[in-house]
Design a protein around this motif. Structure first.
Motif, PDB file in Angstrom:
ATOM      1  N   SER A   1      -1.598   1.929   6.766  1.00  0.00           N
ATOM      2  CA  SER A   1      -1.937   3.142   6.029  1.00  0.00           C
ATOM      3  C   SER A   1      -2.509   4.237   6.919  1.00  0.00           C
ATOM      4  N   THR A   2      -2.797   3.943   8.178  1.00  0.00           N
ATOM      5  CA  THR A   2      -3.449   4.943   9.026  1.00  0.00           C
ATOM      6  C   THR A   2      -2.552   6.116   9.374  1.00  0.00           C
ATOM      7  N   ASP A   3      -1.274   5.879   9.646  1.00  0.00           N
ATOM      8  CA  ASP A   3      -0.415   7.020   9.960  1.00  0.00           C
ATOM      9  C   ASP A   3      -0.172   7.866   8.713  1.00  0.00           C
ATOM     10  N   ALA A   4      -0.094   7.224   7.550  1.00  0.00           N
ATOM     11  CA  ALA A   4       0.022   7.978   6.298  1.00  0.00           C
ATOM     12  C   ALA A   4      -1.262   8.775   6.055  1.00  0.00           C
ATOM     13  N   PHE A   5      -2.411   8.179   6.387  1.00  0.00           N
ATOM     14  CA  PHE A   5      -3.687   8.892   6.265  1.00  0.00           C
ATOM     15  C   PHE A   5      -3.679  10.130   7.165  1.00  0.00           C
ATOM     16  N   ALA A   6      -3.208   9.961   8.395  1.00  0.00           N
ATOM     17  CA  ALA A   6      -3.150  11.092   9.323  1.00  0.00           C
ATOM     18  C   ALA A   6      -2.270  12.207   8.764  1.00  0.00           C
ATOM     19  N   ALA A   7      -1.121  11.832   8.196  1.00  0.00           N
ATOM     20  CA  ALA A   7      -0.238  12.836   7.588  1.00  0.00           C
ATOM     21  C   ALA A   7      -0.911  13.486   6.385  1.00  0.00           C
ATOM     22  N   ALA A   8      -1.625  12.692   5.591  1.00  0.00           N
ATOM     23  CA  ALA A   8      -2.296  13.215   4.398  1.00  0.00           C
ATOM     24  C   ALA A   8      -3.417  14.178   4.763  1.00  0.00           C
ATOM     25  N   VAL A   9      -4.124  13.891   5.838  1.00  0.00           N
ATOM     26  CA  VAL A   9      -5.167  14.812   6.290  1.00  0.00           C
ATOM     27  C   VAL A   9      -4.521  16.154   6.625  1.00  0.00           C
ATOM     28  N   GLY A  10      -3.372  16.098   7.288  1.00  0.00           N
ATOM     29  CA  GLY A  10      -2.640  17.329   7.590  1.00  0.00           C
ATOM     30  C   GLY A  10      -2.179  18.040   6.330  1.00  0.00           C
ATOM     31  N   LYS A  11      -1.688  17.275   5.366  1.00  0.00           N
ATOM     32  CA  LYS A  11      -1.250  17.860   4.090  1.00  0.00           C
ATOM     33  C   LYS A  11      -2.437  18.478   3.365  1.00  0.00           C
ATOM     34  N   GLY A  12      -3.564  17.782   3.361  1.00  0.00           N
ATOM     35  CA  GLY A  12      -4.752  18.321   2.710  1.00  0.00           C
ATOM     36  C   GLY A  12      -5.260  19.570   3.400  1.00  0.00           C
TER      37      GLY A  12
ATOM     38  N   ALA B   1       8.943   8.709   6.633  1.00  0.00           N
ATOM     39  CA  ALA B   1       8.763   8.792   8.084  1.00  0.00           C
ATOM     40  C   ALA B   1       7.544   7.995   8.543  1.00  0.00           C
ATOM     41  N   THR B   2       6.481   8.016   7.737  1.00  0.00           N
ATOM     42  CA  THR B   2       5.285   7.268   8.125  1.00  0.00           C
ATOM     43  C   THR B   2       5.385   5.789   7.778  1.00  0.00           C
ATOM     44  N   SER B   3       6.436   5.386   7.050  1.00  0.00           N
ATOM     45  CA  SER B   3       6.547   3.980   6.641  1.00  0.00           C
ATOM     46  C   SER B   3       7.539   3.177   7.480  1.00  0.00           C
ATOM     47  N   ILE B   4       8.160   3.798   8.453  1.00  0.00           N
ATOM     48  CA  ILE B   4       9.098   3.065   9.314  1.00  0.00           C
ATOM     49  C   ILE B   4       8.377   1.893   9.988  1.00  0.00           C
ATOM     50  N   ASP B   5       7.137   2.113  10.400  1.00  0.00           N
ATOM     51  CA  ASP B   5       6.380   1.035  11.027  1.00  0.00           C
ATOM     52  C   ASP B   5       6.140  -0.118  10.055  1.00  0.00           C
TER      53      ASP B   5
ATOM     54  N   ARG C   1      -1.102  12.326  -6.728  1.00  0.00           N
ATOM     55  CA  ARG C   1       0.368  12.404  -6.701  1.00  0.00           C
ATOM     56  C   ARG C   1       0.887  12.068  -5.298  1.00  0.00           C
ATOM     57  N   THR C   2       0.273  12.657  -4.289  1.00  0.00           N
ATOM     58  CA  THR C   2       0.675  12.397  -2.903  1.00  0.00           C
ATOM     59  C   THR C   2       0.434  10.933  -2.545  1.00  0.00           C
ATOM     60  N   GLY C   3      -0.725  10.409  -2.942  1.00  0.00           N
ATOM     61  CA  GLY C   3      -1.035   9.003  -2.679  1.00  0.00           C
ATOM     62  C   GLY C   3      -0.051   8.062  -3.335  1.00  0.00           C
ATOM     63  N   ALA C   4       0.355   8.373  -4.566  1.00  0.00           N
ATOM     64  CA  ALA C   4       1.312   7.517  -5.282  1.00  0.00           C
ATOM     65  C   ALA C   4       2.678   7.516  -4.598  1.00  0.00           C
ATOM     66  N   ILE C   5       3.141   8.684  -4.195  1.00  0.00           N
ATOM     67  CA  ILE C   5       4.446   8.771  -3.526  1.00  0.00           C
ATOM     68  C   ILE C   5       4.428   7.987  -2.217  1.00  0.00           C
ATOM     69  N   PHE C   6       3.417   8.231  -1.396  1.00  0.00           N
ATOM     70  CA  PHE C   6       3.310   7.514  -0.121  1.00  0.00           C
ATOM     71  C   PHE C   6       3.130   6.018  -0.352  1.00  0.00           C
ATOM     72  N   GLY C   7       2.289   5.648  -1.314  1.00  0.00           N
ATOM     73  CA  GLY C   7       1.995   4.236  -1.571  1.00  0.00           C
ATOM     74  C   GLY C   7       3.216   3.449  -1.995  1.00  0.00           C
TER      75      GLY C   7
ATOM     76  N   LEU D   1       7.475  -0.439  -0.425  1.00  0.00           N
ATOM     77  CA  LEU D   1       8.875  -0.883  -0.464  1.00  0.00           C
ATOM     78  C   LEU D   1       9.448  -1.174   0.922  1.00  0.00           C
ATOM     79  N   THR D   2       9.069  -0.400   1.913  1.00  0.00           N
ATOM     80  CA  THR D   2       9.693  -0.564   3.230  1.00  0.00           C
ATOM     81  C   THR D   2       9.423  -1.908   3.896  1.00  0.00           C
ATOM     82  N   PRO D   3       8.235  -2.529   3.775  1.00  0.00           N
ATOM     83  CA  PRO D   3       8.099  -3.848   4.391  1.00  0.00           C
ATOM     84  C   PRO D   3       8.962  -4.906   3.704  1.00  0.00           C
TER      85      PRO D   3
END
Length: 191
Positions: free
Chosen positions: A14-25, A113-117, A38-44, A49-51
């Motif tokens: 969740s850290t790279d998504a957090f980094a992106a979210a800080v930028g979005k915020g 993009a942040t969930s590829i990892d 809304r942003t958290g739900a989409i990213f979550g 699903l990706t793993p």
């Protein structure tokens, strides 16, 4: 895989998504809780699903690489951790548009993009005794929480906190990869 490892993987993912979210915020004038949720739900959802997709790919390959599975998990998590640490120390400034609101598709693309990892982690989980549903749910919940918080505090904290979070996440992945290798080698020596 134990509960503590699952929690650490979820937080690391969740850290790279957090980094992106800080930028979005930071890009929003005054982030509202509704936009953050809304942003958290989409990213979550995407991060959960990706793993599972990666795990399915890994399951298909597992019979062919069973003798090397611990090394594969170690290398994948190690490389991913090193990449996250490198990106965390990166000083390159990205050009970021300053939208008034974030569209669903822009958030979905950023979330993917942040969930590829997380997909790579899913592949490595296929080679271990891991409950993919529990792990994917933990990753999704951690991402939802971190992204929601990231959007809300993004305006105040800025990008610096996001970069540090990515470094911590990378270190956690490397440690988990090392523990997987250690447990396998220790178990093999005990037998």
């Amino acid at each position: 895989m134990n509960v503590l490892s699952t929690v650490f993987i979820a937080l690391a993912m969740s850290t790279d998504a957090f980094a992106a979210a800080v930028g979005k915020g930071a890009a929003l004038h005054k982030p509202r809780l509704q936009e953050a949720l809304r942003t958290g739900a989409i990213f979550g959802v995407i991060e959960a699903l990706t793993p599972v997709v990666g795990w399915a790919i890994g399951q298909a390959a597992a019979p062919y690489v069973a003798a090397w599975d611990h090394w594969i998990a170690f290398v994948l998590l190690g490389v991913l951790g090193i990449r996250m640490i490198h990106e965390g120390f990166s000083t390159a400034e990205e050009e970021v548009e300053k939208p008034r609101t974030h569209s669903f598709w822009m958030l979905a693309v950023t979330g993917f993009a942040t969930s590829i990892d997380a997909m790579v982690v899913g592949v490595s989980l296929a080679f271990m005794d891991a409950n993919i549903i529990a792990t994917a749910a933990a990753i999704g919940l951690a991402t939802f929480t971190m992204v929601t918080l990231g959007v809300m505090v993004g305006r105040v904290l800025g990008v610096i906190v996001g970069k540090r979070a990515e470094i911590i996440g990378g270190v956690i992945l490397i440690v988990i990869g090392g523990l997987i290798l250690y447990e396998h080698i220790g178990h093999a020596q005990a037998v």
